[in-house]
Design a protein around this motif. Structure first.
Motif, mmCIF file in Angstrom:
data_model
loop_
_atom_site.group_PDB
_atom_site.id
_atom_site.type_symbol
_atom_site.label_atom_id
_atom_site.label_comp_id
_atom_site.label_asym_id
_atom_site.label_seq_id
_atom_site.Cartn_x
_atom_site.Cartn_y
_atom_site.Cartn_z
ATOM 1 N N GLU A 89 46.077 41.919 38.014
ATOM 2 C CA GLU A 89 44.654 42.244 37.843
ATOM 3 C C GLU A 89 44.250 42.307 36.374
ATOM 4 O O GLU A 89 43.105 42.613 36.062
ATOM 5 C CB GLU A 89 44.352 43.601 38.484
ATOM 6 C CG GLU A 89 44.664 43.682 39.958
ATOM 7 C CD GLU A 89 44.556 45.113 40.459
ATOM 8 O OE1 GLU A 89 43.518 45.422 41.086
ATOM 9 O OE2 GLU A 89 45.484 45.909 40.198
ATOM 10 N N ALA A 127 48.556 50.200 40.195
ATOM 11 C CA ALA A 127 48.660 50.817 41.527
ATOM 12 C C ALA A 127 49.554 52.051 41.507
ATOM 13 O O ALA A 127 49.281 53.031 42.194
ATOM 14 C CB ALA A 127 49.174 49.801 42.546
ATOM 15 N N ALA A 167 40.026 55.249 38.534
ATOM 16 C CA ALA A 167 41.256 54.842 39.228
ATOM 17 C C ALA A 167 41.483 53.337 39.152
ATOM 18 O O ALA A 167 42.630 52.880 39.103
ATOM 19 C CB ALA A 167 41.212 55.300 40.682
ATOM 20 N N ASP A 168 40.416 52.558 39.134
ATOM 21 C CA ASP A 168 40.545 51.104 39.082
ATOM 22 C C ASP A 168 41.098 50.611 37.754
ATOM 23 O O ASP A 168 41.507 49.452 37.642
ATOM 24 C CB ASP A 168 39.182 50.445 39.344
ATOM 25 C CG ASP A 168 38.629 50.796 40.719
ATOM 26 O OD1 ASP A 168 39.438 51.029 41.653
ATOM 27 O OD2 ASP A 168 37.395 50.852 40.852
ATOM 28 N N ARG A 216 47.037 55.204 42.268
ATOM 29 C CA ARG A 216 45.608 54.921 42.132
ATOM 30 C C ARG A 216 44.742 55.751 43.077
ATOM 31 O O ARG A 216 43.698 56.265 42.675
ATOM 32 C CB ARG A 216 45.393 53.425 42.371
ATOM 33 C CG ARG A 216 44.032 52.935 41.977
ATOM 34 C CD ARG A 216 43.890 51.450 42.186
ATOM 35 N NE ARG A 216 44.532 50.730 41.103
ATOM 36 C CZ ARG A 216 44.857 49.434 41.178
ATOM 37 N NH1 ARG A 216 44.626 48.752 42.273
ATOM 38 N NH2 ARG A 216 45.416 48.836 40.142
ATOM 39 N N GLU A 217 45.157 55.917 44.305
ATOM 40 C CA GLU A 217 44.318 56.656 45.266
ATOM 41 C C GLU A 217 44.285 58.151 44.963
ATOM 42 O O GLU A 217 43.252 58.798 45.145
ATOM 43 C CB GLU A 217 44.748 56.371 46.699
ATOM 44 C CG GLU A 217 44.423 54.946 47.139
ATOM 45 C CD GLU A 217 42.999 54.498 46.779
ATOM 46 O OE1 GLU A 217 42.025 55.213 47.117
ATOM 47 O OE2 GLU A 217 42.858 53.436 46.143
ATOM 48 N N ARG A 222 35.770 55.796 39.746
ATOM 49 C CA ARG A 222 36.133 54.404 39.437
ATOM 50 C C ARG A 222 37.162 54.310 38.320
ATOM 51 O O ARG A 222 37.720 53.233 38.080
ATOM 52 C CB ARG A 222 34.879 53.598 39.082
ATOM 53 C CG ARG A 222 34.015 53.312 40.300
ATOM 54 C CD ARG A 222 32.864 52.369 40.009
ATOM 55 N NE ARG A 222 33.288 51.197 39.271
ATOM 56 C CZ ARG A 222 32.517 50.578 38.366
ATOM 57 N NH1 ARG A 222 31.310 51.027 38.088
ATOM 58 N NH2 ARG A 222 32.961 49.509 37.738
ATOM 59 N N LYS A 243 46.239 47.243 32.582
ATOM 60 C CA LYS A 243 45.905 48.511 33.245
ATOM 61 C C LYS A 243 46.673 49.640 32.557
ATOM 62 O O LYS A 243 47.677 49.416 31.881
ATOM 63 C CB LYS A 243 46.304 48.483 34.730
ATOM 64 C CG LYS A 243 45.623 47.393 35.553
ATOM 65 C CD LYS A 243 44.177 47.714 35.792
ATOM 66 C CE LYS A 243 43.514 46.667 36.676
ATOM 67 N NZ LYS A 243 42.107 46.952 36.885
ATOM 68 N N ARG A 289 41.943 58.516 42.120
ATOM 69 C CA ARG A 289 40.572 58.388 42.615
ATOM 70 C C ARG A 289 40.086 59.711 43.236
ATOM 71 O O ARG A 289 38.983 60.174 42.955
ATOM 72 C CB ARG A 289 40.475 57.259 43.650
ATOM 73 C CG ARG A 289 39.051 56.944 44.094
ATOM 74 C CD ARG A 289 38.971 55.782 45.076
ATOM 75 N NE ARG A 289 39.811 54.644 44.755
ATOM 76 C CZ ARG A 289 39.553 53.733 43.814
ATOM 77 N NH1 ARG A 289 38.462 53.837 43.086
ATOM 78 N NH2 ARG A 289 40.384 52.733 43.609
#
Length: 181
Positions: free
Chosen positions: A133, A44, A39-40, A58-59, A37, A136, A62
């Motif tokens: 969001e 992005a 990554a959140d 981000r992926e 988590r 970050k 993760r």
């Protein structure tokens, strides 16, 4: 929506607190078994970098931190101090945080884990960005200042240059031998 005009101390303070919260959330997620988590907490297109390894997006972050999460026997505590955040623009900030990492593997079913001392001491060099969001990480760079002898630098992330798995240090009466430095 950007409410900052660059001259409002209250908005700067709120931005600093939001960035500090990211720093703290990062350590809690890793230390309490939810590392993927992390990554959140990144934009992005954010990146995580440490010792010859850079993970972008981000992926990908993760996926990498999922490896750490899968190591259920590892118990860690990241102690963060001297957090300093500078607001550099209406949607950007930078920061430095000292960290001390305590990390051992759980053996048996004890409530506590015996340890020898900190495994690493270093700095988190962060770039932050305000997104839709919220705040970050745009970049988190991990720099190691001190490392316990025999401790692999990136044990959660395999080193592509390593020919074999890192070994735990061999000890005689709890003291490192010369060949372990």
């Amino acid at each position: 929506m950007d409410l900052r005009d660059g001259n409002d101390p209250l908005l700067d303070w709120l931005a600093q607190r939001a960035c500090e919260k990211l720093i703290i959330q990062y350590t809690h997620l890793i230390d309490f078994g939810e590392a993927e988590r992390v990554a959140d907490l990144f934009a992005a297109d954010g990146a995580w970098e440490a010792y010859r390894k850079k993970i972008k997006g981000r992926e990908e972050i993760r996926k990498a931190f999922r490896l750490r999460q899968m190591n259920a026997k590892r118990v860690s505590r990241h102690i963060c101090t001297n957090i300093s955040i500078d607001i550099s623009g209406p949607q950007t900030a930078s920061g430095i945080t000292y960290f001390t990492l305590f990390r051992e593997h759980r053996i048996g079913r004890h409530d506590f884990v015996p340890f020898e001392g900190p495994k690493m001491v270093g700095d988190y060099l962060d770039q932050f960005v305000l997104t839709d969001e919220g705040w970050k990480f745009a970049l988190r760079k991990v720099q190691i200042a001190f490392k316990m002898a025999g401790v692999p630098l990136l044990s959660a992330f395999p080193d592509p240059d390593a020919s074999e798995e890192p070994q735990e240090p061999r000890r005689e009466s709890g003291v490192l031998r010369e060949d372990e430095f």
